[in-house]
Enzyme design. Structure first.
Site: not given
Ligand code: RUB
Length: 331
Positions: A30-32, A142, A146, A211, A222
């Site tokens: 997960g990007a964050g 995904c 957020a 992302d 994703k």
């Protein structure tokens, strides 16, 4: 913004090498989260790193940042988060500060990034939930904290939403999303990716995470996200993207493309199956690009931004200092 309480961490303390391995293996994803994880690992390294001189100390911190930055190529939050931390330290180093002063500046920048990132996710929930109507049926793909922040906030506001979660092959992050939303009390249904179009017919919104955002407003997320967007477009379902501004990919301002990560083929077929089918080739890109025309808007911590507004937002946030790119902007 509530200051970060060190000691009450989201992630256990790890070395830079351990963090790199965990990111690569997707133990943290997960990007964050990967950005905060890397910022925390870099902070903890900076706290203890040695150096007989500020130059030697700073060289070691830079090397650690470089390693973390390279763990995964697509989520730009990772280099942006690491750059933010390094920028804090570098300004201090370049001003002729002592080792201890550079150390403190780096640690403070990391804490600032982590706190602001957590804050950004909360604010996105508040802003995004205003766009959700009572009784909305939402499709998600995904596992995005957020995007979930919006759904959880809409639920808190008593909007009575229902959420359909794509399982999101090959790593099944949708299971995580479904488990988290159901545990939160949201009416949640898990579907396989190929059932998305059938369910889009009765959906009101698709809400996904991000992302990377490219300068033309395209979304990188994703693999499979662009299919969801295409189906939403066809069904005239609103397609919203939850994205902190440290997902803006500033290198796209110079015409560079976002790297799409290709992962191990073992994620899509067993070794045994591969051995029995030696003539079959494999391809496993794990992110895809959704064109701006399929996106209604981004929900950022700065507000709602249509894809056509991304360039302006980038110009506003970009500081023309190398390495200062895209700190979270909740201040
Ligand atoms: C996760 C993914 C998520 C975004 C946004 O991919 O694509 O939608 O990272 O997540 P992976 P968030 O599992 O490969 O990291 O909103 O949590 O930053």
């Amino acid at each position: 913004m509530e200051a970060l309480k060190e000691g009450k961490e989201e992630f256990p303390k790890v070395t830079v090498d351990e963090a790199y391995d965990s990111l690569k293996a997707m133990n943290v994803h997960g990007a964050g989260r990967i950005a905060r994880y890397a910022a925390q690992a870099l902070r903890d390294y900076a706290k203890e790193a040695k150096g007989k001189s500020p130059r030697e100390y700073w060289g070691n911190v830079l090397k650690a940042g470089e390693k973390l930055r390279s763990a995964r190529p697509t989520a730009v939050s990772l280099p942006n988060g690491v750059n933010y931390v390094l920028y804090g330290g570098r300004r201090s180093f370049e001003s002729g500060a002592t080792v201890e002063e550079v150390r403190n500046a780096t640690v403070n920048a990391a804490n600032d990034f982590i706190t602001s990132s957590i804050d950004a996710v909360r604010i996105i929930g508040e802003i995004g939930a205003r766009r959700v109507k009572n009784g909305d049926v939402i499709i998600t793909h995904c596992n995005s904290e957020a995007a979930m922040s919006i759904m959880k906030k809409a639920h808190d506001l008593g909007k009575g939403i229902k959420v359909y979660c794509d399982e999101t092959r090959p790593k099944f992050q949708g299971h995580k999303t479904a488990a988290a939303l159901a545990a939160y009390g949201i009416d949640t249904t898990l579907i396989c990716d190929s059932a998305c179009r059938v369910n889009m017919a009765h959906a009101h919104k698709a809400i996904v995470g991000c992302d990377a955002i490219s300068v033309n407003g395209a979304l990188v997320n994703k693999i499979g996200t662009s299919q969801v967007a295409t189906m939403a477009h066809e069904a005239r379902v609103n397609f919203m993207v939850a994205a902190e501004t440290y997902k803006l990919d500033f290198k796209t301002l110079n015409g560079e493309l976002v790297d799409i990560e290709e992962r191990d083929y073992a994620e899509i077929a067993s070794k045994e199956w591969m051995t029995h089918n030696p003539k079959v080739k494999f391809s496993n890109p794990v992110f895809d690009v959704t064109p701006p025309e399929y996106i209604d808007f981004y929900v950022t911590e700065k507000g709602i931004v249509p894809p056509a507004g991304v360039f302006t937002l980038m110009k506003e946030l970009y500081q023309y200092t190398e390495g200062a790119q895209a700190g979270p902007s909740t201040r």
